[in-house]
Structure formats: structure tokens, C-alpha cells
Design a protein around this motif. Sequence first.
Motif, PDB file in Angstrom:
ATOM      1  N   THR A  82      51.908  87.544  -0.274  1.00  0.00           N
ATOM      2  CA  THR A  82      52.930  86.532  -0.015  1.00  0.00           C
ATOM      3  C   THR A  82      54.284  86.983  -0.551  1.00  0.00           C
ATOM      4  N   SER A  83      54.296  87.519  -1.762  1.00  0.00           N
ATOM      5  CA  SER A  83      55.554  88.022  -2.338  1.00  0.00           C
ATOM      6  C   SER A  83      56.133  89.140  -1.488  1.00  0.00           C
ATOM      7  N   THR A  84      55.268  90.023  -0.986  1.00  0.00           N
ATOM      8  CA  THR A  84      55.732  91.112  -0.135  1.00  0.00           C
ATOM      9  C   THR A  84      56.316  90.581   1.162  1.00  0.00           C
ATOM     10  N   ASP A  85      55.714  89.541   1.732  1.00  0.00           N
ATOM     11  CA  ASP A  85      56.247  88.951   2.952  1.00  0.00           C
ATOM     12  C   ASP A  85      57.640  88.371   2.724  1.00  0.00           C
ATOM     13  N   VAL A  86      57.842  87.719   1.585  1.00  0.00           N
ATOM     14  CA  VAL A  86      59.159  87.166   1.269  1.00  0.00           C
ATOM     15  C   VAL A  86      60.185  88.294   1.109  1.00  0.00           C
ATOM     16  N   LEU A  87      59.796  89.360   0.441  1.00  0.00           N
ATOM     17  CA  LEU A  87      60.706  90.495   0.247  1.00  0.00           C
ATOM     18  C   LEU A  87      61.043  91.169   1.573  1.00  0.00           C
ATOM     19  N   PHE A  88      60.070  91.234   2.482  1.00  0.00           N
ATOM     20  CA  PHE A  88      60.357  91.804   3.799  1.00  0.00           C
ATOM     21  C   PHE A  88      61.361  90.935   4.548  1.00  0.00           C
ATOM     22  N   PHE A 101      60.739  84.607   6.927  1.00  0.00           N
ATOM     23  CA  PHE A 101      60.646  83.621   5.854  1.00  0.00           C
ATOM     24  C   PHE A 101      59.639  82.525   6.208  1.00  0.00           C
ATOM     25  N   SER A 102      59.659  82.097   7.476  1.00  0.00           N
ATOM     26  CA  SER A 102      58.761  81.019   7.901  1.00  0.00           C
ATOM     27  C   SER A 102      57.298  81.437   7.784  1.00  0.00           C
ATOM     28  N   PHE A 103      56.996  82.702   8.112  1.00  0.00           N
ATOM     29  CA  PHE A 103      55.604  83.159   8.010  1.00  0.00           C
ATOM     30  C   PHE A 103      55.118  83.090   6.562  1.00  0.00           C
ATOM     31  N   ALA A 104      55.951  83.521   5.623  1.00  0.00           N
ATOM     32  CA  ALA A 104      55.550  83.459   4.211  1.00  0.00           C
ATOM     33  C   ALA A 104      55.304  82.024   3.773  1.00  0.00           C
ATOM     34  N   ILE A 105      56.130  81.090   4.261  1.00  0.00           N
ATOM     35  CA  ILE A 105      55.964  79.684   3.893  1.00  0.00           C
ATOM     36  C   ILE A 105      54.691  79.111   4.512  1.00  0.00           C
ATOM     37  N   VAL A 106      54.433  79.431   5.776  1.00  0.00           N
ATOM     38  CA  VAL A 106      53.240  78.894   6.446  1.00  0.00           C
ATOM     39  C   VAL A 106      51.965  79.422   5.800  1.00  0.00           C
ATOM     40  N   GLU A 107      51.913  80.720   5.474  1.00  0.00           N
ATOM     41  CA  GLU A 107      50.698  81.248   4.847  1.00  0.00           C
ATOM     42  C   GLU A 107      50.477  80.634   3.466  1.00  0.00           C
ATOM     43  N   SER A 108      51.550  80.278   2.767  1.00  0.00           N
ATOM     44  CA  SER A 108      51.405  79.597   1.478  1.00  0.00           C
ATOM     45  C   SER A 108      50.825  78.199   1.663  1.00  0.00           C
ATOM     46  N   GLY A 109      51.300  77.493   2.688  1.00  0.00           N
ATOM     47  CA  GLY A 109      50.759  76.165   2.954  1.00  0.00           C
ATOM     48  C   GLY A 109      49.294  76.202   3.316  1.00  0.00           C
ATOM     49  N   ARG A 143      52.514  75.418  -4.518  1.00  0.00           N
ATOM     50  CA  ARG A 143      52.808  76.844  -4.359  1.00  0.00           C
ATOM     51  C   ARG A 143      53.724  77.091  -3.163  1.00  0.00           C
ATOM     52  N   THR A 144      53.605  76.267  -2.119  1.00  0.00           N
ATOM     53  CA  THR A 144      54.485  76.421  -0.961  1.00  0.00           C
ATOM     54  C   THR A 144      55.928  76.141  -1.338  1.00  0.00           C
ATOM     55  N   LEU A 145      56.157  75.125  -2.163  1.00  0.00           N
ATOM     56  CA  LEU A 145      57.512  74.836  -2.619  1.00  0.00           C
ATOM     57  C   LEU A 145      58.061  75.978  -3.468  1.00  0.00           C
ATOM     58  N   MET A 146      57.206  76.621  -4.261  1.00  0.00           N
ATOM     59  CA  MET A 146      57.653  77.764  -5.054  1.00  0.00           C
ATOM     60  C   MET A 146      58.076  78.919  -4.144  1.00  0.00           C
ATOM     61  N   VAL A 147      57.256  79.208  -3.123  1.00  0.00           N
ATOM     62  CA  VAL A 147      57.604  80.278  -2.181  1.00  0.00           C
ATOM     63  C   VAL A 147      58.872  79.911  -1.419  1.00  0.00           C
ATOM     64  N   THR A 148      59.002  78.643  -1.017  1.00  0.00           N
ATOM     65  CA  THR A 148      60.193  78.204  -0.304  1.00  0.00           C
ATOM     66  C   THR A 148      61.438  78.345  -1.172  1.00  0.00           C
ATOM     67  N   ALA A 149      61.328  77.969  -2.440  1.00  0.00           N
ATOM     68  CA  ALA A 149      62.470  78.090  -3.349  1.00  0.00           C
ATOM     69  C   ALA A 149      62.877  79.555  -3.528  1.00  0.00           C
ATOM     70  N   ALA A 150      61.881  80.441  -3.661  1.00  0.00           N
ATOM     71  CA  ALA A 150      62.188  81.859  -3.782  1.00  0.00           C
ATOM     72  C   ALA A 150      62.859  82.386  -2.517  1.00  0.00           C
ATOM     73  N   SER A 151      62.368  81.963  -1.356  1.00  0.00           N
ATOM     74  CA  SER A 151      62.973  82.400  -0.091  1.00  0.00           C
ATOM     75  C   SER A 151      64.406  81.904   0.033  1.00  0.00           C
ATOM     76  N   ALA A 152      64.625  80.627  -0.293  1.00  0.00           N
ATOM     77  CA  ALA A 152      65.977  80.071  -0.210  1.00  0.00           C
ATOM     78  C   ALA A 152      66.919  80.767  -1.187  1.00  0.00           C
ATOM     79  N   ALA A 153      66.425  81.084  -2.387  1.00  0.00           N
ATOM     80  CA  ALA A 153      67.264  81.771  -3.370  1.00  0.00           C
ATOM     81  C   ALA A 153      67.667  83.162  -2.878  1.00  0.00           C
ATOM     82  N   LEU A 154      66.725  83.888  -2.282  1.00  0.00           N
ATOM     83  CA  LEU A 154      67.056  85.200  -1.721  1.00  0.00           C
ATOM     84  C   LEU A 154      68.051  85.071  -0.577  1.00  0.00           C
ATOM     85  N   TRP A 155      67.843  84.051   0.245  1.00  0.00           N
ATOM     86  CA  TRP A 155      68.762  83.831   1.363  1.00  0.00           C
ATOM     87  C   TRP A 155      70.176  83.545   0.856  1.00  0.00           C
ATOM     88  N   ILE A 156      70.304  82.666  -0.136  1.00  0.00           N
ATOM     89  CA  ILE A 156      71.617  82.343  -0.705  1.00  0.00           C
ATOM     90  C   ILE A 156      72.251  83.590  -1.314  1.00  0.00           C
TER      91      ILE A 156
END
Length: 368
Positions: A87-93, A112-120, A127-140
Amino acid sequence: MAHVTLPQMEEKIARGRLIFSGLVTVAVVVDPLQPSVNPWLTLMGSAYPLDADFLGTILFHLLYSTLIYLAVRGRGTTGSRFASLTTSTDVLFAAAVAFVTEGRSSLFYPFFSFAIVESGVRWGLRRTLMVTAASAALWIAMIALWVPDGIIFYLMRPVYLMVIGYLVGYLGEERLALENDVRTLEANEQRLRIARDLHDGCAQVLAALNLQLESCQNLLRAGHTDELLADLRDLQKSINSEHDELRAYLRSLAGVGAAGATTTASDPRIRVRLDLDASGALVDQVLRIVREGVTNIRRHAGAYAAVIQAASDATHVQISIDDDGRGFASDTERPWSILSRVSELGGSLDMTRQDGSGAHLTISLPAT
């Protein structure tokens, strides 16, 4: 309702990642942005160029997806660490795709959406909110890198992603809760069926045996020795028959076939050596395995002698069970009661089969 086990879930996610990566690769190559890549197409797409870094990132993701799928499919690689790592690798990709396109493509949205869906699917809301927060932080962070003076105009895009993450996490949490309810209902139904079977079978036989024992007591008091011995023989046959039926019933509950070894009770010489330094719970499980080994040797092995040894070190407990009996009929036939307990403890069971030389089991259990 058919439940999806953890290995099956990981294989489905890995397959979905591979299909997703393949479709993205095809879309990027076919997208008519660079006539040098597709000289037969003359239409123009969006404004960003298909440079080497972008194409290399997409192809590297396809390679990563293929390797993960092969690893899961071939070795059944699962576990919380593996899931967190992928999951972390998907977010980094997703962040890498956003970085190499400099925000000129919306292709990083589905990453980003794939990483969030697999977490859900795996973990539910938290855990999905944690992955979403990490994705949003990287995006920002990417937005701040591209347009540091105009970041305020792009902040709503990560907010939309967080809304999607909450919805996916909420639905995932509800799915997990419903699946847990279904499992509880099925477990209650199975317990009721087992209780009914035991009441109608084993309990009734025990009641009949109690009456037979009472009759034996009366014969003993009256001095009718011959009749007493005959009743005791019948009683022993009834107990042996019920024991065999009960073992067959337990094996059916465990989902295994009938035992291949012939039941021939014997009383071989068994040497047991124990040298354990582990937790009380683990020692109790080891003793249960040793006890089951003794029972199997006496009932099925037809052996004259056997040796059971158990020793521990800092990381593992090693158990060996050896006898000089008939051995196992094939390499796939293993003592299911011992194997199920070993599997539950996260250990392994290896069997060496040599015709005419008995059974040889080696068990390894984690010490922690």
C-alpha cells in the motif's frame, strides 16, 4: 456466503493492480500525444508531453505489479507487513507519477484512488483515512513544489480525494462488520448442529454405557463372573465402536478424509525427552502435540519402539517424532490433528517417509 481468506484477498488485489497497471500502460502508449510513439495517429490529446521519465515510471509500475502478483500467486505471500508495504509503495508510485508529469496530467488520480480502495478493502475506515491523509499530504507537497505562490487555488483537489477516501473507508468498514456478523451467525449455526449431533449420538451412547456399568455392578455383587466378563467384553466393543465413530466425526468437522492407517492398538516402548524454556502457553501446546504423537503411535503405528524429543532455543521449538512402525502410506498423508495445531501456531511439519522404517516427523514452532 463464501468468505474470502487473506491469501485470496491479497491475490485479488495483486491481480487488480496488475490489470490496472496494464491498462494505464496501454492508455499512455496509445494516447496520441507523441507521433513519434504512434506514427500512424495524428490526433492531439492533452497538453503534457510523454517524456522518458513519465513512460519509465509507468513501465516500472507495471514491472512492480507483475512481480507482486507472481510473488503472491507463487508463494502465497501475505501478512500485515506485506499489505502495508504494498500500500505504501502504491501511494509513492502515485506521488512519483504526479511528480514526473508536474501536475499537467490527471493520471495520478487513479493511482492515489487505487491505494485508497485497496486500503478500504483490507482494513476498513481507520487505516483508509491514514492512507488518504498520506496521499493528500503528498499531493499538497507536489502542488507546493509546482506553484508555491498559487497553492491556495489547488487545495480543494486533495480535499476531494479525502472525501473519496472517507466514503471508501466507510463502505469498507461496513463490509467488514457485515462479514463478521455473517461469520458469527454461521459459527452459531455450526455449534448448534454439533451440539445436536453429539446429543443424539455420543450422549445417548454414554447413557447406555452407564446402564451397562450399573448392570455389571449388579452381576459382580451377585457373583456371576462369567456373565460379567461377557458384558464387559460387549461394553469394550461398544466403547471402541463409539470411539471410532467419534474420531470419524471429528475428522469430518476438520474437513479431512478417513485415516489411512489401520487402527491397531499396541503398547510400544516410547522414550520422551523434553528440554523446554518457553512461555507456559507454548509449553502447553507442545505437550499436547507430544500427547497426540503418543496416541497416534499406540493406535496406528504398529510400532515396537518410538522416540519423541522436544527442545527449544531463543527462536524456535523443535519437536521430532520417530517410530519403527508401518509409517504413512504416502507423502500427502499426515496426522491432521498435529498438523492443524502446528499450523495454528504458525509452525511447519515435515515428514520423511521410508518404506518399512516407520514414521519420522519434524516439527518447528516459533518460540514467540
